[in-house]
Design a protein around this motif. Structure first.
Motif, mmCIF file in Angstrom:
data_model
loop_
_atom_site.group_PDB
_atom_site.id
_atom_site.type_symbol
_atom_site.label_atom_id
_atom_site.label_comp_id
_atom_site.label_asym_id
_atom_site.label_seq_id
_atom_site.Cartn_x
_atom_site.Cartn_y
_atom_site.Cartn_z
ATOM 1 N N ASP A 1 0.806 -1.203 0.106
ATOM 2 C CA ASP A 1 0.176 -0.016 0.170
ATOM 3 C C ASP A 1 0.875 1.201 -0.131
ATOM 4 O O ASP A 1 0.678 2.160 -0.758
ATOM 5 N N GLU A 2 1.860 1.306 1.067
ATOM 6 C CA GLU A 2 2.798 2.459 0.840
ATOM 7 C C GLU A 2 3.509 2.395 -0.498
ATOM 8 O O GLU A 2 3.844 3.649 -1.051
ATOM 9 N N LEU A 3 4.140 1.445 -0.896
ATOM 10 C CA LEU A 3 4.648 1.407 -2.173
ATOM 11 C C LEU A 3 3.767 2.131 -3.395
ATOM 12 O O LEU A 3 4.426 3.133 -4.263
ATOM 13 N N GLN A 4 2.512 1.828 -3.327
ATOM 14 C CA GLN A 4 1.598 2.019 -4.310
ATOM 15 C C GLN A 4 1.308 3.672 -4.170
ATOM 16 O O GLN A 4 1.164 4.126 -5.173
ATOM 17 N N ARG A 5 1.335 4.085 -3.111
ATOM 18 C CA ARG A 5 1.222 5.588 -2.763
ATOM 19 C C ARG A 5 2.218 6.335 -3.138
ATOM 20 O O ARG A 5 2.236 7.298 -3.781
ATOM 21 N N LYS A 6 3.568 5.864 -2.934
ATOM 22 C CA LYS A 6 4.660 6.547 -3.341
ATOM 23 C C LYS A 6 4.755 6.503 -5.130
ATOM 24 O O LYS A 6 5.126 7.559 -5.647
ATOM 25 N N LYS B 1 2.293 8.995 -6.380
ATOM 26 C CA LYS B 1 2.665 10.374 -6.122
ATOM 27 C C LYS B 1 3.711 10.969 -7.217
ATOM 28 O O LYS B 1 3.729 11.988 -7.697
ATOM 29 N N ILE B 2 4.769 9.761 -7.379
ATOM 30 C CA ILE B 2 5.794 10.165 -8.606
ATOM 31 C C ILE B 2 5.166 10.429 -9.923
ATOM 32 O O ILE B 2 5.461 11.423 -10.541
ATOM 33 N N LYS C 1 6.090 7.245 -15.612
ATOM 34 C CA LYS C 1 5.797 5.944 -15.003
ATOM 35 C C LYS C 1 6.961 5.633 -14.242
ATOM 36 O O LYS C 1 8.174 5.555 -14.565
ATOM 37 N N VAL C 2 6.833 4.690 -13.578
ATOM 38 C CA VAL C 2 7.946 4.227 -12.409
ATOM 39 C C VAL C 2 8.351 2.811 -13.226
ATOM 40 O O VAL C 2 7.500 1.989 -12.816
ATOM 41 N N GLY C 3 9.605 2.715 -13.294
ATOM 42 C CA GLY C 3 9.825 1.502 -14.031
ATOM 43 C C GLY C 3 10.213 0.169 -12.942
ATOM 44 O O GLY C 3 10.096 0.662 -11.473
ATOM 45 N N ARG D 1 10.977 0.920 -8.818
ATOM 46 C CA ARG D 1 10.103 0.300 -8.061
ATOM 47 C C ARG D 1 10.642 -0.559 -6.811
ATOM 48 O O ARG D 1 10.353 -0.311 -5.735
ATOM 49 N N LYS D 2 11.646 -1.447 -7.463
ATOM 50 C CA LYS D 2 12.270 -2.214 -6.326
ATOM 51 C C LYS D 2 13.259 -1.336 -5.500
ATOM 52 O O LYS D 2 13.151 -1.748 -4.268
ATOM 53 N N ARG D 3 13.719 -0.248 -6.081
ATOM 54 C CA ARG D 3 14.622 0.301 -5.013
ATOM 55 C C ARG D 3 13.754 1.310 -3.960
ATOM 56 O O ARG D 3 14.070 1.459 -2.758
ATOM 57 N N ILE D 4 12.532 1.936 -4.480
ATOM 58 C CA ILE D 4 11.681 2.326 -3.482
ATOM 59 C C ILE D 4 11.278 1.526 -2.490
ATOM 60 O O ILE D 4 11.124 1.872 -1.156
ATOM 61 N N LYS D 5 10.878 -0.011 -2.875
ATOM 62 C CA LYS D 5 10.407 -0.819 -1.961
ATOM 63 C C LYS D 5 11.602 -1.128 -0.716
ATOM 64 O O LYS D 5 11.349 -1.434 0.379
ATOM 65 N N GLU D 6 12.856 -1.301 -1.265
ATOM 66 C CA GLU D 6 13.881 -1.281 -0.286
ATOM 67 C C GLU D 6 14.115 -0.422 0.600
ATOM 68 O O GLU D 6 14.325 -0.592 1.704
ATOM 69 N N ASP D 7 13.880 0.937 0.143
ATOM 70 C CA ASP D 7 13.876 2.084 1.061
ATOM 71 C C ASP D 7 12.643 2.274 1.965
ATOM 72 O O ASP D 7 12.811 2.507 3.096
ATOM 73 N N LEU D 8 11.636 1.553 1.439
ATOM 74 C CA LEU D 8 10.410 1.457 2.636
ATOM 75 C C LEU D 8 10.644 0.494 3.689
ATOM 76 O O LEU D 8 10.353 0.593 4.903
ATOM 77 N N LEU D 9 11.389 -0.664 3.145
ATOM 78 C CA LEU D 9 11.782 -1.562 4.247
ATOM 79 C C LEU D 9 12.629 -1.085 5.330
ATOM 80 O O LEU D 9 12.536 -1.351 6.402
ATOM 81 N N THR D 10 13.612 -0.134 4.791
ATOM 82 C CA THR D 10 14.543 0.220 5.869
ATOM 83 C C THR D 10 13.748 1.380 6.592
ATOM 84 O O THR D 10 14.238 1.753 7.741
#
Length: 305
Positions: A82-87, A90-91, A98-100, A104-113
């Motif tokens: 849900d948080e990934l989809q929101r980010k 927003k982009i 579009k986010v490739g 998307r993978k990098r954003i998800k890793e940042d979210l986990l951190t």
């Protein structure tokens, strides 16, 4: 103190000798708290008490008790997605692109951190004991996967621990089906009030589950006449222990009856004395039950190589 389920492994006399160094080996594998960016940690905790200096094993006669612990971060995939989809949205709105997949993978890793340090931590504990005289490793779980994970922890601590799954010489499903069909049970064993019957001919065969049921009833016999076999069977041993035995020889819903609990009493000086009394009674009762399982199903102890 009393176990509720039993998943069983066996080990040889030589392995039993190696267990004498168990307390020393576990000391280097104590459970530590989850770090900010860790999803889980595994290790050993004292069977009694929580102090840093408390021993990690407790031995009564030939049986040694230990506790496998774990800490797991609770971070549901739905929350991350849900948080990934929101980010991502927003982009797309702010930058008009579009986010490739790589981004998307990098954003998800940042979210986990970002989210891991704030996640709730769930503690887990599993009691295990080794009967060195008779070669049983007894784990308080009905999950084969959880038992294997705990066994892996012990192996890592000891360097090697060749305990093996049960290898019955008598087919549990066939033998329990005969018990239920004929009523001809071994001495000291009586039917409980629960069973699970399945048609073994097909993977999606019919299943009949009975609870709080007279297992001598005609409707149960009819299922057997129609080809179903016993996959789980409720039993009582010597009017002291009730349990449900699976065709995988996992003991579920283990319960010590009043006659056993009355022997325990309730006048103990402290937690350690209570543990001593409870563990001694537990292992004594289970020594008799496991000995009978060995006899009924042919469960050989591995020989020294």
């Amino acid at each position: 103190m009393f176990f509720r389920n039993l998943t069983l492994f066996r080990f040889s006399p030589a392995v039993a000798t190696d267990l004498d160094r168990l307390d020393e080996a576990l000391a280097e594998h104590r459970l530590r708290p989850c770090g900010p960016l860790e999803m889980f940690t595994k290790g050993f905790v004292p069977p009694v008490g929580r102090g840093e200096g408390e021993p990690l094993t407790h031995t009564v006669k030939q049986c040694t008790l230990l506790t496998v612990g774990g800490e797991d971060k609770l971070l549901p995939a739905a929350v991350i997605n849900d948080e990934l989809q929101r980010k991502v949205q927003k982009i797309a709105e702010e930058e008009g692109r579009k986010v490739g997949g790589r981004e998307r993978k990098r954003i998800k890793e940042d979210l986990l951190t970002e989210l891991l340090p704030r996640a709730f931590v769930r503690n887990s504990r599993m009691s295990v004991y080794a009967d060195k005289k008779h070669g049983w490793l007894v784990l308080d779980t009905s999950s084969r996967k959880s038992a294997e994970n705990a066994l892996t922890q012990i192996r890592e601590a000891l360097g090697s621990f060749p305990a093996v799954p049960l290898a019955p010489e008598e087919g549990p499903r066939v033998l329990m089906t005969d018990w239920l069909a004929t009523g001809n049970l071994p001495a000291g064993l009586t039917l409980g009030d629960e069973c699970e019957l399945r048609d073994p001919a097909t993977a999606t065969g019919a299943i009949a589950r009975c609870r709080r049921q007279d297992l001598d009833a005609e409707e149960v016999k009819e299922h057997l006449r129609n080809g179903k076999q016993v996959f789980m069977l409720g039993l009582t041993f010597d009017e002291r222990i009730s349990f449900v035995l699976g065709e995988d020889l996992i003991v579920r819903k283990l319960k010590f009856l009043d006659v056993v609990m009355d022997e325990l009493g309730d006048s103990h000086e402290d937690a350690r004395a209570e543990l001593d009394a409870g563990f001694a009674l537990l292992t004594l009762e289970l020594e008799r039950l496991l000995g009978k399982l060995e006899e009924w199903f042919g469960l050989p102890r591995p020989a020294d190589s």
